[in-house]
Design an enzyme around this catalytic site. Structure first.
Site, PDB file in Angstrom:
ATOM      1  N   ASN A 145      38.040  47.368  28.590  1.00 14.41           N
ATOM      2  CA  ASN A 145      39.331  47.924  28.978  1.00 14.41           C
ATOM      3  C   ASN A 145      39.848  48.687  27.760  1.00 14.41           C
ATOM      4  OD1 ASN A 145      41.951  48.487  29.658  1.00 14.41           O
ATOM      5  ND2 ASN A 145      42.643  46.354  29.763  1.00 14.41           N
TER       6      ASN A 145
ATOM      7  N   GLU B 228      42.513  35.953  31.678  1.00 13.95           N
ATOM      8  CA  GLU B 228      42.946  36.467  30.384  1.00 13.95           C
ATOM      9  C   GLU B 228      44.205  35.736  29.942  1.00 13.95           C
ATOM     10  OE1 GLU B 228      41.309  40.642  29.589  1.00 13.95           O
ATOM     11  OE2 GLU B 228      43.163  40.925  30.678  1.00 13.95           O
TER      12      GLU B 228
ATOM     13  N   LYS C  87      42.369  50.454  27.416  1.00 14.39           N
ATOM     14  CA  LYS C  87      43.836  50.554  27.368  1.00 14.39           C
ATOM     15  C   LYS C  87      44.220  52.014  27.047  1.00 14.39           C
ATOM     16  CE  LYS C  87      43.999  45.675  26.432  1.00 14.39           C
ATOM     17  NZ  LYS C  87      44.671  44.525  25.857  1.00 14.39           N
TER      18      LYS C  87
ATOM     19  N   SER D  17      40.633  38.671  22.953  1.00 16.48           N
ATOM     20  CA  SER D  17      40.013  38.634  21.620  1.00 16.48           C
ATOM     21  C   SER D  17      38.542  38.234  21.660  1.00 16.48           C
ATOM     22  CB  SER D  17      40.804  37.707  20.695  1.00 16.48           C
ATOM     23  OG  SER D  17      42.135  38.173  20.543  1.00 16.48           O
TER      24      SER D  17
ATOM     25  N   HIS E 259      46.646  43.406  35.252  1.00 22.10           N
ATOM     26  CA  HIS E 259      46.528  43.103  33.822  1.00 22.10           C
ATOM     27  C   HIS E 259      47.878  42.597  33.309  1.00 22.10           C
ATOM     28  CE1 HIS E 259      46.014  43.517  29.526  1.00 22.10           C
ATOM     29  NE2 HIS E 259      44.721  43.433  29.760  1.00 22.10           N
TER      30      HIS E 259
ATOM     31  N   GLU F  20      49.500  43.204  30.756  1.00 30.68           N
ATOM     32  CA  GLU F  20      50.393  44.254  30.240  1.00 30.68           C
ATOM     33  C   GLU F  20      51.112  44.962  31.384  1.00 30.68           C
ATOM     34  OE1 GLU F  20      47.416  46.122  27.768  1.00 30.68           O
ATOM     35  OE2 GLU F  20      47.390  44.290  26.572  1.00 30.68           O
TER      36      GLU F  20
ATOM     37  N   GLY G 191      44.713  40.526  22.216  1.00 28.90           N
ATOM     38  CA  GLY G 191      45.087  41.350  21.068  1.00 28.90           C
ATOM     39  C   GLY G 191      45.619  40.559  19.886  1.00 28.90           C
TER      40      GLY G 191
END
Ligand code: 13P
Length: 252
Positions: free
Chosen positions: A9, A167, A11, A212, A95, A97, A173
């Protein structure tokens, strides 16, 4: 036995020159294993170029998001049929985010999942808890709610053509990877939830881990029986980093 899916991904990263280099590097170094599938998910403007660059290779292309609508007056949105039309095979939906920064509810995510599937895309449904939720021992309840919204709308059979990505938000991150045991516990829980609806779908479902993931920790995670690949952010932006994970998958 389920195949391993190693998915990047990207991003909101990349540019024309860098993407071409990244994709060429991935194709050149892709492990020669029938069990390992590769997927890259670039930002919308680059999808067409990446589809062209990956043609004839074993690298599939997906979007990072998709509209829940088929077409019409939805300024700024991208329809699932358009993504299919240009050669995308997958679409990430839900996701964290998107959920936290853009306010997508589980019902919104379910609608996007359905729209993607109806257009012939394979949805990659992301679920996962925040640190507060984990500390309050709500991980399973959160994941259940996120999955239930989709299951209620599309039914379990739809997951024969979909992927789930666990996730944990606290691992995204941050460099704080879930331990293989922590991830396996949630993956097994997810598979069990599906098994309660349909044993065959549960057995065939690819459940990816994201948060990560990198070359150094991939082998440990992928050795777990219910971890069928990774959804990778930071380590998907450089071919050697991404390939380190793909190679760990091929050796597992
Ligand atoms: P990182 O690998 O950068 O933690 O991101 C994970 C992720 O969000 C993939 O969708």
């Amino acid at each position: 036995m389920r195949n391993i899916l190693v998915a990047g991904n990207w991003k909101m990263n990349g540019d024309t020159v860098g993407n071409a280099e990244l994709v060429a590097g991935i194709i050149a170094g892709a492990p020669d294993s029938d069990r390992v599938e590769l997927l890259v998910c670039p930002p919308y403007p680059y999808l067409g170029a990446v589809v062209a660059a990956t043609a004839g290779s074993k690298v599939a292309v997906g979007s990072q998001n998709v509209s829940e609508h088929e077409k019409g007056a939805f300024t700024g949105e991208v329809a699932p049929g358009m993504l299919r039309d240009i050669g995308c095979e997958y679409a990430i939906v839900g996701h964290s985010e998107r959920r936290t920064l853009y306010g997508e509810s589980s019902d919104d995510v379910a609608a996007k999942f359905k729209a993607a599937l109806d257009a012939g895309l394979k949805p990659v449904l992301c679920v996962g808890e925040t640190l507060d939720e984990r500390q309050a021992e709500k991980t399973e309840a959160v994941v259940d709610e996120q999955l239930k919204a989709v299951l209620d709308l599309v039914g379990v059979a739809a997951f024969a053509n979909a992927v789930v990505a666990y996730e944990p938000v606290w691992a995204i991150g941050t460099g704080m990877t879930a331990t293989p045991e922590q991830a396996q516990d949630v993956h097994a829980h997810i598979r069990q939830l599906f098994a309660g609806h349909d044993a065959n779908v549960a057995e065939g479902l690819q459940i990816l881990y994201g948060g990560s993931m990198k070359g150094e920790n991939a082998a440990g995670l992928l050795a777990k029986p219910d971890i069928d690949g990774g959804l990778i952010g930071g380590a998907s932006l450089k071919a050697p980093d991404f390939l380190a994970i793909a190679n760990a998958a091929a050796q597992g």
